[in-house]
Write a protein that holds these residues in place. Structure first.
Motif, PDB file in Angstrom:
ATOM      1  N   ASN A 364       0.832  -1.216   0.000  1.00 41.51           N
ATOM      2  CA  ASN A 364       0.000   0.000   0.000  1.00 41.51           C
ATOM      3  C   ASN A 364       0.861   1.258   0.000  1.00 41.51           C
ATOM      4  N   LYS A 367       2.128   1.670  -3.403  1.00 40.49           N
ATOM      5  CA  LYS A 367       1.049   2.042  -4.344  1.00 40.49           C
ATOM      6  C   LYS A 367       0.584   3.476  -4.130  1.00 40.49           C
ATOM      7  N   TYR A 368       0.319   3.804  -2.837  1.00 33.23           N
ATOM      8  CA  TYR A 368      -0.258   5.127  -2.545  1.00 33.23           C
ATOM      9  C   TYR A 368       0.794   6.195  -2.230  1.00 33.23           C
ATOM     10  N   ASP A 392       4.752   6.579   4.349  1.00 35.12           N
ATOM     11  CA  ASP A 392       4.883   7.056   2.967  1.00 35.12           C
ATOM     12  C   ASP A 392       4.518   8.529   2.905  1.00 35.12           C
ATOM     13  N   ARG A 411     -12.671   1.236  -0.274  1.00 39.52           N
ATOM     14  CA  ARG A 411     -11.556   1.931  -0.932  1.00 39.52           C
ATOM     15  C   ARG A 411     -11.814   3.427  -0.780  1.00 39.52           C
ATOM     16  N   SER A 412     -10.847   4.107  -0.150  1.00 32.42           N
ATOM     17  CA  SER A 412     -11.049   5.533   0.115  1.00 32.42           C
ATOM     18  C   SER A 412     -10.719   6.351  -1.132  1.00 32.42           C
ATOM     19  N   ILE A 423      -8.429  -3.956  -4.532  1.00 36.95           N
ATOM     20  CA  ILE A 423      -9.796  -4.467  -4.371  1.00 36.95           C
ATOM     21  C   ILE A 423     -10.350  -4.201  -2.969  1.00 36.95           C
ATOM     22  N   GLY A 424      -9.539  -3.631  -2.111  1.00 39.22           N
ATOM     23  CA  GLY A 424     -10.038  -3.250  -0.779  1.00 39.22           C
ATOM     24  C   GLY A 424     -10.055  -4.387   0.229  1.00 39.22           C
ATOM     25  N   GLY A 426      -6.885  -5.930   1.295  1.00 36.73           N
ATOM     26  CA  GLY A 426      -5.560  -6.039   1.923  1.00 36.73           C
ATOM     27  C   GLY A 426      -5.561  -5.669   3.403  1.00 36.73           C
ATOM     28  N   LEU A 427      -6.154  -4.513   3.745  1.00 36.25           N
ATOM     29  CA  LEU A 427      -6.135  -4.079   5.154  1.00 36.25           C
ATOM     30  C   LEU A 427      -7.049  -4.946   6.025  1.00 36.25           C
TER      31      LEU A 427
HETATM   32  P1  ADP Z   1      -6.594  -1.789  -1.683  1.00 32.27           P
HETATM   33  O1  ADP Z   1      -6.541  -3.031  -2.474  1.00 32.27           O
HETATM   34  O2  ADP Z   1      -7.611  -0.824  -2.198  1.00 32.27           O
HETATM   35  O3  ADP Z   1      -5.260  -1.164  -1.494  1.00 32.27           O
HETATM   36  P2  ADP Z   1      -6.603  -2.105   1.162  1.00 32.27           P
HETATM   37  O4  ADP Z   1      -7.492  -2.880   2.003  1.00 32.27           O
HETATM   38  O5  ADP Z   1      -5.141  -2.447   1.200  1.00 32.27           O
HETATM   39  O6  ADP Z   1      -7.179  -2.212  -0.285  1.00 32.27           O
HETATM   40  O7  ADP Z   1      -6.762  -0.596   1.557  1.00 32.27           O
HETATM   41  C1  ADP Z   1      -8.022  -0.045   1.705  1.00 32.27           C
HETATM   42  C2  ADP Z   1      -8.025   1.427   1.390  1.00 32.27           C
HETATM   43  O8  ADP Z   1      -7.259   2.144   2.359  1.00 32.27           O
HETATM   44  C3  ADP Z   1      -7.359   1.740   0.093  1.00 32.27           C
HETATM   45  O9  ADP Z   1      -8.261   1.655  -0.975  1.00 32.27           O
HETATM   46  C4  ADP Z   1      -6.874   3.145   0.298  1.00 32.27           C
HETATM   47  O10 ADP Z   1      -7.899   4.073   0.025  1.00 32.27           O
HETATM   48  C5  ADP Z   1      -6.574   3.228   1.759  1.00 32.27           C
HETATM   49  N1  ADP Z   1      -5.123   3.064   2.033  1.00 32.27           N
HETATM   50  C6  ADP Z   1      -4.498   1.985   2.474  1.00 32.27           C
HETATM   51  N2  ADP Z   1      -3.172   2.219   2.633  1.00 32.27           N
HETATM   52  C7  ADP Z   1      -2.952   3.487   2.267  1.00 32.27           C
HETATM   53  C8  ADP Z   1      -1.814   4.334   2.211  1.00 32.27           C
HETATM   54  N3  ADP Z   1      -0.592   3.912   2.555  1.00 32.27           N
HETATM   55  N4  ADP Z   1      -1.989   5.593   1.780  1.00 32.27           N
HETATM   56  C9  ADP Z   1      -3.185   6.054   1.432  1.00 32.27           C
HETATM   57  N5  ADP Z   1      -4.308   5.309   1.459  1.00 32.27           N
HETATM   58  C10 ADP Z   1      -4.206   4.031   1.888  1.00 32.27           C
END
Ligand code: ADP
Length: 457
Positions: A364, A367-368, A392, A411-412, A423-424, A426-427
């Motif tokens: 993440n 990616k972000y 990050d 997914r934010s 796909i939302g 991972g967390l």
């Molecule tokens: P995804 O596959 O969308 O990354 P996750 O469950 O890993 O799914 O994360 C859920 C949401 O949390 C993400 O869609 C994103 O909006 C937000 N997010 C997670 N990690 C970060 C990060 N390091 N920086 C910004 N937003 C994050």
């Protein structure tokens, strides 16, 4: 034998009360018995001492001072609480006796201690008896024996005994039914609770049991049941939400795939167009496969299947392994990964679970994270616990979305960064895994500035 709850309470109460009442009755009986005997003994002592003053010893001969007058005066009656008096020599031979003895005589008991009252028999009746020695120059010359009928006293005692014995089972019987009735009344709230919980199914999980007005044990029980129902309702709601989200996520790539193929067969296409559409279809199939893969991992973590077989490994070497795997992906996005190992000693953690958590967080962050910026992984130790923070400088998360990011499929701000694939799940996987090994994930994030995810092992 299985007794109902109210019968059990009534039975226990009755057993305890039976013991107390038996003790009280026995005490009453003993007190009455000893009082009656004490009175009889007092009367007997009075009579014997009165007569001993009338005894004279002349030339070694023992007798009443004025025998005829004594007989005339004393103890004719037999029926009304009679007192029998007898004078004997030192061997117990009768010298004189009260007329009410007629031809009978009181038994002399040389073995009985003088001045002590004892029970005996006269003409087949119970009597209380006392033998007072008559002494001359310290030598026993004879005895004044007095006896008093015990029949009236024994009658009182017997009556008392009968009253106690008859009333005992009646009281216990009554007590059993009264306490059974009261126990029945006091468990009415429990019955109501059972009726409500019997009625509740998955379709009316919002019903709650009635909370009693008094803050007693039943109040605590009702509150606990309601809290449990709330937790079940929440879990069911989460499950329902998850199922609907999952089916939506699975349907989307399938619909795209179907649409692409339908458009493709409508009319003949150029080789280039075919290649383009097949590539798009393959991308959707990859997405479908990834969703299935992630759902499978989530289900395995949920069921605790991964944790039982997990091995322990040093935290720093696990993180080094993940960094090595992710470096190429990071380089492609122009992100630099910096690893700071500040652990003072070797920290062992569950390998598979830690890999699952940290690879999601590091992915993440890459990616972000913003291109040209760094992702800093910091390993440290605070309060005897190992900490791994992943920082990050990327898109960050809106403050109102932070509590939601661990929900499956959330997914934010996804529309604003369409290029970032995800796909939302991972967390959600990371959070569930952390819970299963007793670790905690904390988030600090500022929109458009960056995020820090910290795992406390
Ligand atoms: P995804 O596959 O969308 O990354 P996750 O469950 O890993 O799914 O994360 C859920 C949401 O949390 C993400 O869609 C994103 O909006 C937000 N997010 C997670 N990690 C970060 C990060 N390091 N920086 C910004 N937003 C994050």
């Amino acid at each position: 034998m299985s007794l109902s709850f109210k019968n059990r309470i009534a039975f226990h109460y009755m057993t305890a009360t039976a013991l107390v009442i038996a003790l009280v009755f026995a005490t009453v009986f003993c007190i009455v018995y000893s009082t009656v005997m004490h009175n009889v003994d007092g009367d007997l002592s009075y009579e014997a001492n009165k007569h001993i003053t009338e005894v004279r010893i002349v030339n070694g001969e023992i007798g009443f001072e004025d025998s005829e007058e004594w007989e005339e005066r004393e103890h004719h009656e037999i029926e009304v609480n009679p007192v029998f008096v007898q004078l004997t020599d030192e061997e117990g031979k009768v010298i004189d006796r009260s007329p009410n003895l007629k031809k009978e005589q009181l038994n002399f008991h040389p073995e009985k201690e003088n001045d002590r009252h004892f029970s005996s028999h006269l003409m087949g009746r119970h009597v209380r008896q006392l033998q007072l020695p008559v002494k001359d120059d310290g030598q026993i010359k004879g005895y004044v024996i007095a006896a008093m009928s015990l029949e009236p006293s024994l009658m009182v005692i017997e009556k008392l005994m009968n009253v106690l014995l008859i009333s005992y089972p009646i009281i216990l019987f009554g007590l059993f039914f009264i306490s059974r009735y009261l126990a029945g009344r006091s468990i009415i709230p429990v019955k109501l609770m059972r009726d409500t919980t019997d009625r509740i199914t998955r379709h009316n999980l919002n019903e709650r049991v009635l909370i009693p007005a008094n803050r007693d044990e039943l109040y605590g029980l009702s509150t606990s049941i309601n809290e449990l129902l709330q937790r079940i309702e929440d879990a069911m709601e989460r499950e329902r939400q998850f199922t609907s989200d999952a089916s939506h996520e699975l349907r989307t790539p399938l619909s795209v795939l179907r649409g692409t193929l339908e458009v493709l067969i409508r009319k003949p296409r150029t080789q280039q167009e075919y290649e383009q559409k097949v590539k798009e279809s393959l991308a959707e199939i990859d997405r479908l496969a990834e969703i299935m893969e992630q759902l499978l991992v989530l289900a395995r973590v949920d069921a605790g299947l991964t944790i039982s077989t997990d091995q322990q490994a040093p935290l720093n070497s696990i993180v080094e392994g993940i960094v090595e795997l992710k470096t190429r992906e990071a380089k492609a996005l122009g992100v630099d990964i910096i690893l700071l190992d500040r652990l003072p000693k070797l920290m062992l953690v569950p390998k598979y679970a830690t890999e699952l958590i940290l690879s999601n967080l590091i992915s993440n962050a890459i990616k972000y994270g913003a291109a040209g910026k760094q992702v800093i992984i910091d390993l440290s130790m605070v309060d005897q616990r190992a900490l791994c923070s992943v920082k990050d400088h990327g898109v960050g998360i809106k403050s109102e979305d932070i509590p939601l990011i661990f929900n499956p499929f959330f997914r934010s701000d996804a529309l604003n960064h369409r290029s970032i694939k995800g796909i939302g799940l991972g967390l959600a996987i990371a959070q569930k895994t952390a819970l299963s090994i007793g670790a905690v994930i904390e988030v600090k994030s500022e929109h458009n500035k960056g995020s820090v995810f910290t795992v406390r092992f």
